[in-house]
Structures are given as structure tokens and as C-alpha cells.
Write a protein that holds these residues in place. Structure first.
Motif, PDB file in Angstrom:
ATOM      1  N   HIS A   1      21.197  76.659 -38.954  1.00 17.89           N
ATOM      2  CA  HIS A   1      20.516  75.369 -39.086  1.00 17.89           C
ATOM      3  C   HIS A   1      19.005  75.571 -39.211  1.00 17.89           C
ATOM      4  CE1 HIS A   1      18.746  71.558 -37.477  1.00 17.89           C
ATOM      5  NE2 HIS A   1      19.626  71.051 -38.320  1.00 17.89           N
TER       6      HIS A   1
ATOM      7  N   ASP B   1      33.313  67.043 -31.685  1.00 19.56           N
ATOM      8  CA  ASP B   1      32.810  65.947 -32.524  1.00 19.56           C
ATOM      9  C   ASP B   1      32.845  66.270 -34.013  1.00 19.56           C
ATOM     10  OD1 ASP B   1      32.263  64.645 -30.161  1.00 19.56           O
ATOM     11  OD2 ASP B   1      30.111  65.084 -30.191  1.00 19.56           O
ATOM     12  N   LEU B   2      33.232  67.502 -34.365  1.00 22.57           N
ATOM     13  CA  LEU B   2      33.084  67.947 -35.749  1.00 22.57           C
ATOM     14  C   LEU B   2      33.826  67.055 -36.731  1.00 22.57           C
ATOM     15  CD1 LEU B   2      32.010  70.078 -37.765  1.00 22.57           C
ATOM     16  CD2 LEU B   2      34.090  71.411 -37.305  1.00 22.57           C
TER      17      LEU B   2
ATOM     18  N   PHE C   1      32.292  63.388 -36.771  1.00 26.51           N
ATOM     19  CA  PHE C   1      30.940  63.376 -37.342  1.00 26.51           C
ATOM     20  C   PHE C   1      30.998  63.561 -38.856  1.00 26.51           C
ATOM     21  CE2 PHE C   1      26.901  65.080 -38.666  1.00 26.51           C
ATOM     22  CZ  PHE C   1      25.953  64.448 -37.879  1.00 26.51           C
ATOM     23  N   THR C   2      31.827  64.511 -39.294  1.00 25.89           N
ATOM     24  CA  THR C   2      31.936  64.782 -40.727  1.00 25.89           C
ATOM     25  C   THR C   2      32.512  63.581 -41.462  1.00 25.89           C
ATOM     26  OG1 THR C   2      32.260  67.136 -40.250  1.00 25.89           O
ATOM     27  CG2 THR C   2      32.873  66.366 -42.445  1.00 25.89           C
TER      28      THR C   2
ATOM     29  N   ILE D   1      28.342  70.831 -42.276  1.00 23.31           N
ATOM     30  CA  ILE D   1      28.276  70.451 -40.874  1.00 23.31           C
ATOM     31  C   ILE D   1      28.919  71.577 -40.078  1.00 23.31           C
ATOM     32  CG2 ILE D   1      28.783  68.671 -39.160  1.00 23.31           C
ATOM     33  CD1 ILE D   1      27.190  67.668 -41.595  1.00 23.31           C
TER      34      ILE D   1
ATOM     35  N   HIS E   1      23.704  69.956 -40.120  1.00 24.05           N
ATOM     36  CA  HIS E   1      23.794  69.478 -38.741  1.00 24.05           C
ATOM     37  C   HIS E   1      24.646  70.443 -37.923  1.00 24.05           C
ATOM     38  CE1 HIS E   1      22.087  65.481 -39.634  1.00 24.05           C
ATOM     39  NE2 HIS E   1      22.758  65.561 -40.767  1.00 24.05           N
TER      40      HIS E   1
ATOM     41  N   ALA F   1      30.055  73.236 -36.324  1.00 23.70           N
ATOM     42  CA  ALA F   1      30.275  73.084 -34.891  1.00 23.70           C
ATOM     43  C   ALA F   1      29.381  74.069 -34.147  1.00 23.70           C
ATOM     44  CB  ALA F   1      31.739  73.337 -34.553  1.00 23.70           C
ATOM     45  N   GLU F   2      29.121  73.761 -32.886  1.00 28.52           N
ATOM     46  CA  GLU F   2      28.255  74.630 -32.091  1.00 28.52           C
ATOM     47  C   GLU F   2      28.802  76.046 -31.972  1.00 28.52           C
ATOM     48  OE1 GLU F   2      26.185  71.319 -29.127  1.00 28.52           O
ATOM     49  OE2 GLU F   2      28.026  72.361 -28.500  1.00 28.52           O
TER      50      GLU F   2
ATOM     51  N   VAL G   1      26.936  70.196 -34.413  1.00 30.25           N
ATOM     52  CA  VAL G   1      27.497  69.204 -33.498  1.00 30.25           C
ATOM     53  C   VAL G   1      28.481  69.884 -32.547  1.00 30.25           C
ATOM     54  CG1 VAL G   1      27.239  67.375 -35.214  1.00 30.25           C
ATOM     55  CG2 VAL G   1      29.412  68.609 -35.053  1.00 30.25           C
ATOM     56  N   PRO G   2      28.782  69.274 -31.399  1.00 32.88           N
ATOM     57  CA  PRO G   2      29.825  69.835 -30.527  1.00 32.88           C
ATOM     58  C   PRO G   2      31.142  69.985 -31.269  1.00 32.88           C
ATOM     59  CG  PRO G   2      28.596  68.136 -29.379  1.00 32.88           C
ATOM     60  CD  PRO G   2      28.155  68.076 -30.812  1.00 32.88           C
TER      61      PRO G   2
END
Length: 285
Positions: A194, A207-208, A211-212, A145, A201, A147-148, A203-204
Motif C-alpha cells: 500500500h 472485511d475483505l 469492502f470489495t 484491495i 486499500h 487483506a491485512e 482492510v481486515p
């Protein structure tokens, strides 16, 4: 006693989290960190209540890669001191090619194999820079996962080396993009990673962690034995396709480059293109 450079946490039932804990150095990987992470993986493996393992990192960057800011010689000396505890290799004290090969084989290649094959699903959470040796930490995990703000690169060709010690590049990126990644030493962002299938994924950054953990909890809700068998089945498929044999062969070619650099510069890497990396030794006669 030296403080561990990898923190072990139990953030939710069925989930263990290993956190690279050297944010003041951008989580640069030294031998202590490698073996602290290995100890943490062993701890998670031995705990039958843990079904999923997260690998994460504190701070702005996941990891700046191998810590060679001091000298490679000091790094290798530390690796050679720690590696024989687990390795079946010998010759760690020999200062040039034999010692480098032995310590890197155990510290990089064999550790990575253990983490890749650990019989529990692993999820890596990457933020900021993920450079060179840090790619090994991410790539041996089952799910990534990003982050952006995540950025990935393997710039070791600048040092006169073909790639990091774990040549996952063709498998992670495809052969043509792997060559571009290596030849240019460019840094690619999370969206490109990605697009190529290297990360699951994006994600912002904010949110990392959540989300993880949510994904880890979803995975942990499945039967433990089925998870282990599914992971083994996919890894065996890659093995049948030749992934591990290819990585083993690439490791020997990596050390062919070390040997060539010793021949040309009296040192395991080409220091001429990296100002400040090290004093260039006199070329041997």
C-alpha cells in the motif's frame, strides 16, 4: 467433465465476481484455471447488466502462483494443448524453446493483456499469499484491495528467471523497489504494498469481501459508458508512456533466460537452487 477452477457469481446488481476455486491447492494456477478465468471474464464482458468485475479467491491464500509442483513439462504440455484455441502462434508441439514461448505467450502474456484491457472496471481482492504468477492476476486489475494478512512475492529469480512473464514490477513498485523485490525474492506485506501504491486499500481479513463488494457497487452506480472510457483513457496513458511495449520486451527477455537454462541444464529453468522442484537433467554437450 472437469469442474471449473473459477466460479462465476452475480453477488449484486451490476457486479460479477470471478472466484479462484482451488483452495485445497492454495489456488495454484494451472492452465485450466487460466482458461477458466478467461471464460469467466468473457462471460462478464458479454453481459450488459454487468458493469464491474471482481476477481477473488477462496481459502486462506489468493494464489501460490503457477502450479509446477508436478513437473514443468506436464504443465507446459497442458498449456500447449489449450493455448492454440485462441492463439495466432504455431509450433506448440515443439518441446523446447519454441513450444515454451508459444504457450507462455498465449497462456500468460496474451491472456493478461485481454484481462487488463477488458472494457469494464475490475477489482481484485487479495488475501494471504500472492506469489509470482498470481501477481499477474492481481496487477491486470484496475483496483486492488488487500487483506491485512496479504503478502506478495516474486521469487522466480531463484529458478534462474528474471521475473514472472508480466513485468509490471517497475510500474507497480517504482524502478528501485522493483529491483529490490526481484533481486531479493523477499515477501512484502500488504502495508508495504500500500505504501508503494501497489494496492488501493488494506482492510481486515474479515472485511475483505464486504469492502470489495461495496466498492464494486459504488463503481457500478456510475454510467457504464463513462466507466469504459475512463478506463481506456488511463490505460492509453500508460501505453503512451510505454508500459505495454516494456512488458512485451520483458517477455522476450524472460524467454532469453529460458533459452539460457535450456543451454545450461537441458531444461527451461535452473533447478539447482530449488530442492525437489525437478531432477536436474544432464548438461548437454
Amino acid at each position: 467433465m472437469t469442474e471449473p477452477l473459477a466460479r462465476y457469481e452475480l453477488p449484486a446488481p451490476g457486479v460479477a465476481r470471478i472466484v479462484l476455486d482451488r483452495a485445497d491447492k492454495h489456488n495454484a494456477i494451472n492452465p485450466q484455471m487460466i482458461f477458466d478465468v478467461n471464460t469467466a471474464f468473457d462471460k462478464a464482458l458479454a453481459d450488459d447488466t454487468v458493469k464491474v468485475i471482481i476477481l477473488a479467491a477462496d481459502g486462506r491464500n489468493f494464489s501460490a502462483g503457477h502450479d509446477i509442483a508436478d513437473t514443468v513439462e506436464n504443465y507446459q504440455a497442458d498449456m500447449q494443448e489449450r493455448s492454440p484455441r485462441l492463439s495466432t502462434w504455431s509450433g506448440f508441439e515443439e518441446p523446447a524453446t519454441h513450444g515454451w514461448y508459444a504457450s507462455e505467450k498465449e497462456g500468460y502474456l496474451e491472456s493478461a493483456k485481454r484481462w487488463r484491457n477488458i472494457s469494464k472496471p475490475t477489482i481484485c481482492a487479495v488475501q494471504g499469499k500472492c506469489i509470482a504468477g498470481a501477481l499477474i492476476f492481481a496487477w491486470v486489475c484496475d483496483i486492488i484491495i488487500a487483506a491485512e494478512d496479504a503478502k506478495f512475492s516474486d521469487p522466480v529469480m531463484t529458478f534462474g528467471m528474471p521475473a514472472v512473464e508480466w513485468l509490471g514490477h517497475p510500474w507497480e513498485l517504482g524502478p528501485r523497489k522493483a529491483k529490490e523485490f526481484l533481486f531479493t525474492s523477499d515477501m512484502w506485506d500488504a502495508n508495504e504494498a500500500h505504501r508503494l501504491g501497489m494496492v488501493n486499500h488494506v482492510v481486515p481479513r474479515s472485511d475483505l469481501e464486504d469492502f470489495t463488494l461495496a466498492m464494486a457497487q459504488k463503481v457500478a452506480s456510475k454510467p457504464s459508458f463513462a466507466l469504459k472510457i475512463a478506463k481506456e483513457a488511463v490505460n492509453k496513458t500508460l501505453d503512451i508512456q510505454g508500459q505495454m511495449n516494456a512488458i512485451d520486451q520483458a517477455f522476450t527477455l524472460h524467454h532469453l533466460c529460458h533459452t539460457q537454462n535450456f543451454r545450461l541444464f537441458g531444461w527451461g529453468m535452473d533447478p539447482t537452487s530449488v530442492p525437489g522442484l525437478a531432477k536436474v537433467p544432464e548438461k548437454p554437450e
